[in-house]
Scaffold this active site. Structure first.
Site, PDB file in Angstrom:
ATOM      1  N   THR A  38      52.780  54.270  33.015  1.00 56.06           N
ATOM      2  CA  THR A  38      52.508  55.114  34.182  1.00 56.06           C
ATOM      3  C   THR A  38      53.745  55.050  35.072  1.00 56.06           C
ATOM      4  OG1 THR A  38      51.697  53.294  35.549  1.00 56.06           O
ATOM      5  CG2 THR A  38      50.076  54.369  34.099  1.00 56.06           C
ATOM      6  N   THR A 134      42.927  39.723  41.655  1.00 58.59           N
ATOM      7  CA  THR A 134      43.557  39.675  42.970  1.00 58.59           C
ATOM      8  C   THR A 134      42.677  38.993  44.012  1.00 58.59           C
ATOM      9  OG1 THR A 134      44.250  41.118  44.785  1.00 58.59           O
ATOM     10  CG2 THR A 134      42.634  42.018  43.295  1.00 58.59           C
ATOM     11  N   ASP A 135      43.318  38.470  45.055  1.00 56.87           N
ATOM     12  CA  ASP A 135      42.560  37.910  46.178  1.00 56.87           C
ATOM     13  C   ASP A 135      41.858  38.998  46.995  1.00 56.87           C
ATOM     14  OD1 ASP A 135      44.798  39.037  47.379  1.00 56.87           O
ATOM     15  OD2 ASP A 135      45.424  37.220  48.446  1.00 56.87           O
ATOM     16  N   GLU A 136      42.265  40.273  46.789  1.00 57.26           N
ATOM     17  CA  GLU A 136      41.696  41.347  47.619  1.00 57.26           C
ATOM     18  C   GLU A 136      40.202  41.546  47.380  1.00 57.26           C
ATOM     19  OE1 GLU A 136      43.804  44.894  48.258  1.00 57.26           O
ATOM     20  OE2 GLU A 136      45.775  43.956  48.092  1.00 57.26           O
ATOM     21  N   TYR A 160      40.919  50.287  45.422  1.00 60.52           N
ATOM     22  CA  TYR A 160      41.627  49.372  44.502  1.00 60.52           C
ATOM     23  C   TYR A 160      40.849  48.070  44.351  1.00 60.52           C
ATOM     24  CZ  TYR A 160      44.760  45.576  43.169  1.00 60.52           C
ATOM     25  OH  TYR A 160      45.295  44.457  42.573  1.00 60.52           O
ATOM     26  N   SER A 161      40.555  47.408  45.475  1.00 55.26           N
ATOM     27  CA  SER A 161      39.919  46.090  45.352  1.00 55.26           C
ATOM     28  C   SER A 161      38.500  46.213  44.802  1.00 55.26           C
ATOM     29  CB  SER A 161      39.951  45.331  46.681  1.00 55.26           C
ATOM     30  OG  SER A 161      39.436  46.088  47.730  1.00 55.26           O
ATOM     31  N   SER A 163      37.560  48.389  42.559  1.00 54.60           N
ATOM     32  CA  SER A 163      37.665  48.559  41.105  1.00 54.60           C
ATOM     33  C   SER A 163      38.048  47.234  40.439  1.00 54.60           C
ATOM     34  CB  SER A 163      38.652  49.674  40.747  1.00 54.60           C
ATOM     35  OG  SER A 163      39.967  49.323  41.130  1.00 54.60           O
ATOM     36  N   LYS A 164      38.882  46.428  41.092  1.00 54.76           N
ATOM     37  CA  LYS A 164      39.214  45.106  40.534  1.00 54.76           C
ATOM     38  C   LYS A 164      37.969  44.202  40.570  1.00 54.76           C
ATOM     39  CE  LYS A 164      42.659  43.637  39.262  1.00 54.76           C
ATOM     40  NZ  LYS A 164      43.380  43.663  37.955  1.00 54.76           N
ATOM     41  N   HIS A 295      42.577  48.730  56.465  1.00 51.27           N
ATOM     42  CA  HIS A 295      43.593  47.710  56.196  1.00 51.27           C
ATOM     43  C   HIS A 295      43.043  46.288  56.407  1.00 51.27           C
ATOM     44  CE1 HIS A 295      48.139  46.659  56.994  1.00 51.27           C
ATOM     45  NE2 HIS A 295      47.639  46.034  55.938  1.00 51.27           N
TER      46      HIS A 295
END
Ligand code: NAD
Ligand code: DAU
Length: 357
Positions: A38, A134-136, A160-161, A163-164, A295
């Protein structure tokens, strides 16, 4: 005992650093990289490795089940190290669909393929599925909250977080339901060589060199826990070799820094190390822009478990790591210049036009 690894996302930032680490430390292991290339994937990140006999690069999508099946079987893979993902929060705000597809459906596809492969081979004890997360997924901390531990409840705030987090849950479920030997790692912000130019640290280095504004979101007081990518790779190494299936390990740098302070540190390094900057001192370029929607305020990792159980601690301080990183970007124009493509400019305009204050 030698391993046969399938490294998904091995042409991205952390994946490629990991592949360099692994080939250096375990030269007899077979390493197969599967990467869709990508915008974030770059074969140049693997320079020097492609000529090795026991290395193979395959361009392809982790959602392509027949391709994954074929690779697992023909390469007789025993270890998947899963880095492939859509990884940028800002892009997930602009277009979440690709995040659900790659991060959730892609991870599910790999898990199903690996389960079938593991079962077909009579469930060997040495097989591993390492899911790099991730930590997110833990959400946002207040200033005085304790750092994220492995038992902190999930509270993802961006597409994003989320989906993780979804992918982490699937990985966990495959261990509990099928006893597939999976391990999850949740890591804080990485930085270092080969990081795509749109992430904070490379963006600041490259914009400084071009005399462009350094966009700091909101009040600049969001806190991240920065980890040099080489330290992340050494942590993943001990997790693969000594981690227990079914476990989660948090990985962090013990380096909490407010964004504005980090950007100022970078500006000072650029003033010192880069000859003839268009704007000097570089901090004159700092521009506060509209905040990222949703954020997260602060991330911090409690890495006690990986320290006490596996003996890993980070070795690079943020001051050392930033210096190494700035030097790397200063000496690798030929790497980053071609990445500032039309697609990159289009993304940049979309992301920063709406947020310009
Ligand atoms: P990156 O965006 O630099 O690289 C991702 C790689 O995955 C790229 O090479 C891309 O081509 C590939 N890819 C994307 N979709 C694919 C698909 N469908 N099939 C095959 N390949 C595909 O990301 P990164 O920063 O190197 O992050 C790697 C992993 O580590 C991600 O899972 C991310 O969530 C996680 N992580 C990143 C950080 C960080 O600070 N960068 C911190 C903690 C965890
Ligand atoms: O915490 C781990 C995560 O770190 C990983 O899971 C992600 O894949 C990775 O991209 C990173 O996410 P962040 O959103 O924290 O990284 P980013 O580099 O985009 O931003 C770091 C901080 O800097 C964040 O608080 C937002 C801020 N920022 C970022 C950019 C790009 C700015 O202030 N200005 C910017 O232009």
């Amino acid at each position: 005992m030698s391993r046969r690894l399938l490294v998904t996302g091995g042409a991205g930032f952390i994946g490629s650093n990991f592949v360099h680490h692994w080939c250096q430390h375990y030269p007899n292991d077979r390493v197969v990289v599967l990467d869709a290339l990508t915008y974030a994937g770059n074969r140049a990140n693997l320079a020097g490795l492609e000529e090795r006999e026991n290395f193979r690069f395959v361009q392809g999508d982790i959602c392509d089940r027949s391709l994954v099946d074929r690779l697992l079987q023909t390469e007789n893979i025993d270890t998947i190290t899963h880095f492939a993902a859509e990884s940028h929060v800002d892009r997930s705000i602009l277009g979440p669909g690709a995040f659900v597809q790659t991060n959730v459906v892609g991870t599910y596809t790999l898990l199903e393929a690996f389960r079938q492969h593991w079962q077909a081979n009579s469930q060997p004890a040495n097989y591993r599925f390492l899911h790099v997360s991730t930590d997110e997924v833990y959400g946002s901390l207040g200033a005085d909250d304790p750092a994220f531990s492995e038992t902190t409840p999930y509270a993802p705030n961006s597409p994003y977080s989320a989906s993780k987090a979804g992918s982490d849950h699937l990985v966990r479920a495959y261990y509990h339901t099928y006893e597939l030997p999976t391990i999850i790692t949740n890591c804080s912000n990485n930085y270092g060589p080969y990081q795509f130019p749109e992430k904070l640290i490379p963006l600041m280095c490259i914009n400084t060199l071009m005399g462009k504004p350094l966009p700091v979101y909101g009040d600049g007081k969001n806190v991240r826990d920065w980890l040099y990518v080489g330290d992340h790779c050494s942590a993943l190494d001990v997790v693969i070799n000594r981690g227990a299936p079914g476990e989660t390990y948090n990985i962090g740098g013990n380096n909490e820094v407010e964004n504005i302070n980090l950007v100022q540190m970078l500006c000072e390094l650029m003033d010192e190390l880069a000859p003839e900057l268009p704007v000097h001192p570089a901090q004159n370029l700092i521009t506060f822009v509209k905040d990222r929607p949703g954020h997260d305020r602060r991330y911090a990792i409690n890495a006690t478990k990986i320290k006490t159980q596996l003996g890993w601690t980070p070795s690079v301080t943020v001051a050392e790591g930033l210096r190494l990183t700035v030097k790397w970007y200063l000496t690798h124009h030929d790497w980053w210049q071609p990445l500032l493509s039309e697609e990159y400019q289009a993304y940049y305009q979309k992301n920063y036009v709406f947020s310009a204050s």
